[in-house]
Each structure stands twice: as C-alpha cells, then as structure tokens.
Design a protein around this motif. Sequence first.
Motif, short mmCIF file in Angstrom:
data_model
loop_
_atom_site.label_atom_id
_atom_site.label_comp_id
_atom_site.label_asym_id
_atom_site.label_seq_id
_atom_site.Cartn_x
_atom_site.Cartn_y
_atom_site.Cartn_z
N TYR A 119 0.84 -1.20 0.00
CA TYR A 119 0.00 0.00 0.00
C TYR A 119 0.87 1.25 0.00
O TYR A 119 0.59 2.21 -0.73
CB TYR A 119 -0.94 0.03 1.21
CG TYR A 119 -1.55 1.40 1.38
CD1 TYR A 119 -2.61 1.80 0.55
CD2 TYR A 119 -1.04 2.32 2.30
CE1 TYR A 119 -3.13 3.09 0.66
CE2 TYR A 119 -1.56 3.59 2.41
CZ TYR A 119 -2.60 3.97 1.58
OH TYR A 119 -3.11 5.23 1.67
N GLU A 120 1.89 1.25 0.81
CA GLU A 120 2.75 2.43 0.90
C GLU A 120 3.37 2.77 -0.45
O GLU A 120 3.47 3.94 -0.82
CB GLU A 120 3.87 2.19 1.92
CG GLU A 120 3.44 2.37 3.35
CD GLU A 120 4.64 2.41 4.30
OE1 GLU A 120 5.33 1.38 4.41
OE2 GLU A 120 4.88 3.46 4.91
N LEU A 121 3.74 1.74 -1.17
CA LEU A 121 4.31 1.97 -2.50
C LEU A 121 3.26 2.53 -3.46
O LEU A 121 3.52 3.48 -4.20
CB LEU A 121 4.92 0.66 -3.03
CG LEU A 121 5.67 0.73 -4.34
CD1 LEU A 121 6.70 1.86 -4.32
CD2 LEU A 121 6.35 -0.60 -4.62
N LEU A 122 2.08 1.96 -3.42
CA LEU A 122 0.99 2.46 -4.27
C LEU A 122 0.68 3.92 -3.95
O LEU A 122 0.53 4.75 -4.85
CB LEU A 122 -0.28 1.63 -4.07
CG LEU A 122 -0.40 0.28 -4.76
CD1 LEU A 122 -1.82 -0.23 -4.61
CD2 LEU A 122 -0.01 0.36 -6.22
N ALA A 123 0.59 4.22 -2.67
CA ALA A 123 0.26 5.59 -2.26
C ALA A 123 1.35 6.56 -2.71
O ALA A 123 1.06 7.65 -3.20
CB ALA A 123 0.10 5.64 -0.73
N GLY A 133 -1.10 -6.72 -11.33
CA GLY A 133 -1.51 -5.76 -12.35
C GLY A 133 -1.71 -4.34 -11.83
O GLY A 133 -2.37 -3.53 -12.47
N LEU A 134 -1.11 -4.02 -10.69
CA LEU A 134 -1.32 -2.69 -10.11
C LEU A 134 -0.22 -1.71 -10.49
O LEU A 134 -0.43 -0.49 -10.46
CB LEU A 134 -1.42 -2.81 -8.58
CG LEU A 134 -2.55 -3.74 -8.09
CD1 LEU A 134 -2.47 -3.92 -6.58
CD2 LEU A 134 -3.91 -3.20 -8.50
N THR A 187 15.27 1.40 -13.21
CA THR A 187 13.97 0.88 -13.60
C THR A 187 12.89 1.79 -13.02
O THR A 187 12.95 2.16 -11.86
CB THR A 187 13.76 -0.54 -13.04
OG1 THR A 187 14.76 -1.40 -13.58
CG2 THR A 187 12.38 -1.07 -13.42
N LEU A 188 11.93 2.15 -13.85
CA LEU A 188 10.83 2.99 -13.38
C LEU A 188 9.63 2.12 -13.02
O LEU A 188 9.34 1.13 -13.69
CB LEU A 188 10.41 3.99 -14.46
CG LEU A 188 11.43 5.07 -14.83
CD1 LEU A 188 10.88 5.91 -15.99
CD2 LEU A 188 11.74 5.95 -13.63
N ILE A 189 8.95 2.53 -11.95
CA ILE A 189 7.72 1.85 -11.56
C ILE A 189 6.58 2.78 -11.93
O ILE A 189 6.62 3.97 -11.61
CB ILE A 189 7.64 1.59 -10.05
CG1 ILE A 189 9.03 1.31 -9.48
CG2 ILE A 189 6.67 0.48 -9.74
CD1 ILE A 189 9.06 1.38 -7.97
N GLU A 190 5.57 2.23 -12.57
CA GLU A 190 4.46 3.06 -13.00
C GLU A 190 3.13 2.47 -12.52
O GLU A 190 2.92 1.27 -12.56
CB GLU A 190 4.44 3.16 -14.53
CG GLU A 190 3.30 4.01 -15.05
CD GLU A 190 3.42 4.27 -16.55
OE1 GLU A 190 4.33 3.66 -17.17
OE2 GLU A 190 2.62 5.05 -17.09
N GLY A 239 -4.30 0.15 -10.54
CA GLY A 239 -3.54 0.45 -9.32
C GLY A 239 -3.96 1.78 -8.72
O GLY A 239 -4.10 1.92 -7.50
N ARG A 240 -4.19 2.75 -9.58
CA ARG A 240 -4.59 4.07 -9.09
C ARG A 240 -5.96 4.03 -8.41
O ARG A 240 -6.17 4.64 -7.36
CB ARG A 240 -4.61 5.08 -10.26
CG ARG A 240 -4.82 6.51 -9.83
CD ARG A 240 -4.67 7.48 -11.00
NE ARG A 240 -3.32 7.53 -11.52
CZ ARG A 240 -2.34 8.26 -10.98
NH1 ARG A 240 -2.58 8.98 -9.90
NH2 ARG A 240 -1.13 8.25 -11.50
N THR A 241 -6.86 3.30 -9.02
CA THR A 241 -8.20 3.16 -8.44
C THR A 241 -8.15 2.48 -7.08
O THR A 241 -8.77 2.92 -6.11
CB THR A 241 -9.10 2.34 -9.39
OG1 THR A 241 -9.13 2.98 -10.65
CG2 THR A 241 -10.50 2.22 -8.82
#
Lengths: 166, 166
Positions: free
Chosen positions: A57-61, A98-99, A112-115, A120-122
């Motif tokens: 979650y922290e990474l997504l946020a 798939g996030l 490497t970039l994380i996108e 994932g945004r939703t």
Amino acid sequence: MAAPDPIADARRNWEEHGWADVAASMAAITAIMRTQQILLARIEGALKPFRLTFARYELLALLSFARSGTLPMNKASALLQVHPTSVTNAVDRLESAGLVARSPHPTDGRTTLIELTAEGRTLAKSATAVLNTDVFGKSGFASEDIDELIRILGSFRRNAGDFTDD
Amino acid sequence: MAAPDPIADARRNWEEHGWADVAASMAAITAIMRTQQILLARIEGALKPFRLTFARYELLALLSFARSGTLPMNKASALLQVHPTSVTNAVDRLESAGLVARSPHPTDGRTTLIELTAEGRTLAKSATAVLNTDVFGKSGFASEDIDELIRILGSFRRNAGDFTDD
DNA sequence: GCAATATACTAGGACATCCAAGGGTTTGGA
DNA sequence: TCCAAACCCTTGGATGTCCTAGTATATTGC
C-alpha cells in the motif's frame, strides 16, 4: 481477572536489578514497539479486503502522489526508507497483481521505473479512503497527544539523521 | 543537499487531497512506524555480537526474570504478546544454541516448559548490559519526553485493550 | 465413564525485512 | 580514450510474524 501491563512489569524488573537509570527509557521504547505492532495489525486488517499489505500500500500511495505517476526504484526505496530488495519484492507482487508496471528509464540504463496502472490508481484511492476512515480517523489518540507525538518523534528522527532541515 | 522529511511530505499530500482531518493522525502513526524501525535496527545492532535477535533476546530476558527460570510456552506467548508460533520459532533457535531447554510440564501433558540454561543466563545478563548502555541509555529522547511517551502510549495501549488496571 | 469441547504446541505456507553477492550501466580521473 | 570505482537492481539465504490446520492432552457435561 487482572491483565497487568507487561511493560510496567518489565520496568519494575529493570529497577529491581540495578538498571533504574534506564528503566524509563526501556519502557518508552518497548511501548513504541508494542504500539507499532497494534497499529500495524489494524492497518493490515483494513487493507486485507483489497489484498494489499501495508508495504505494498505504501508503495501504491507513494506512486499515486508522484506527479508523473512513476518513480525510479531507488527513489521509492529512499522515500519509503526501506532496503532496495524490499522494493523489488513489493514491485514483483504488485506487478503480478496488475497494479504497477516496470519500464526502463529513458536515459539511464541502470534504472527501472515503476508506474501505476489505472487499476492500481483506483485501488490506491479506495484503500486510502478506508484507511483514513477506519484507522487514522479512529486512532485512539487524543488530538493534543497527536501533536505531542509528532513533535517528540520528529525530534527523535531528526536526531537520528532521518532527515535534515533544508 | 536537502533531505526533507518524508513524513512531512506525506502529511502535505494528505492535506492537499481532501484528508486534512486525518492528516495529523496519519503523520503521527507513520512516525511511530518509522521510529520503531530505527530503534529496532539499533537494538539488533547491539545484539549482533551475541548472535541474538531482539525476538530471542526478549525471550531470554523474560526467562531470566522468572523466579524459577522457567515458563510455559503459552505464558511466554502471552507476556511477549506474540503469536504462539513465534515463540516456537524462537525456542527452536535458542535451544539449538544451547541457551534454553524444553522440558515437559510435570502435571499438564499439553504444556512445554522453557528453561534457561546456565549459558543462557550468562548471555542474557551480558546482552542486557550492552543494550542498557548502548541503546536505552542513549535513546535520544529528552527525559521529559520519555515520560510523555510512556503516558501517551500507555493510554493508547490501555484503550486498545492491551491491558486493564486491576 | 465417555463423548464433546477446550487448550497447548507444532508443521507448513505466505509475507516482509535485511544482508551478501553478482551482473549490467555510468561516470570520472589517469 | 579507457578502465576502475560507483551506482542500480535482482537473486538467494536467514529471520521473524502471522494464519490455518493437525495432533495430543485436559476438562466438562450428560
């Protein structure tokens, strides 16, 4: 029926064994450890329906707040203050779900970039709402105490070299 | 050369995205997480020369304060406030290192007692001295702040059902 | 007395964290 | 220009935590 405080017990033990001078410090540090454990359990519980762990979650946020929606791995590692391998691990799992997606850095071949994907945004948005409502909004801290905590822990972290004032 | 505070950044993000009401709480909780991480790293560092981890040290310390030097597994699990399987894991490793020994409970066939060996007792004492001197004695908290932390976190833990006043 | 329920510990699996080491990419000084 | 040093990410291994079962022993209730 009494459920005495294990930390208060430990403090007494410390005082009785010649360590009275550091007993309070030990108690405070142990209390931080225990509080972290309780809070983490609440957070993980709130995130469970989203099939997210706190680390993921922290990474997504973090990604959701990045202007471009992308971050280099090493940047994420620095901002989250965890070991690079922990980021690798989290990205592996988020990517499987798939996030997020990995992509090569346009100019630096090492990076490497994380996108964030649309999905994932939703999910990040939904998870944040639940976390704010169910955990942060009901922390159980008095609001003056929250300010005190921020002050005391901020001072500690600055002192520990966690950050510097610019 | 600035190393801004990631938590302050996160708080700003929260406030800018409509979650101002829980931003402070989020910041305080995140600070607790980070502080725990820093403290744990210090503790593990201090224990490394003893080939002990914090989890194993806590169990040794607990046993060293028990009158008989022995504790049932379930009692240790309750006092350390960790899952029973975590205690099994720690005892497995401590037993391999010759620091504790398992023995059957004299009257309850379900229960296993953990007992400190002479070597375990000696090591616990040495490790405690180093921990007190190098970590608890140099925590980086002001002494008034230590009392504040104990008060605030104690209130939180009581509220969370961690213990009750007898 | 015996079956049903409760309790205690352990085995196996999922996750996360760190460290050590390895392979590819850049950078900077000789 | 060119090679060594620095940097970035990943793999493999050790630990720790929890959860879900499964086994063994106690206790309870009929």
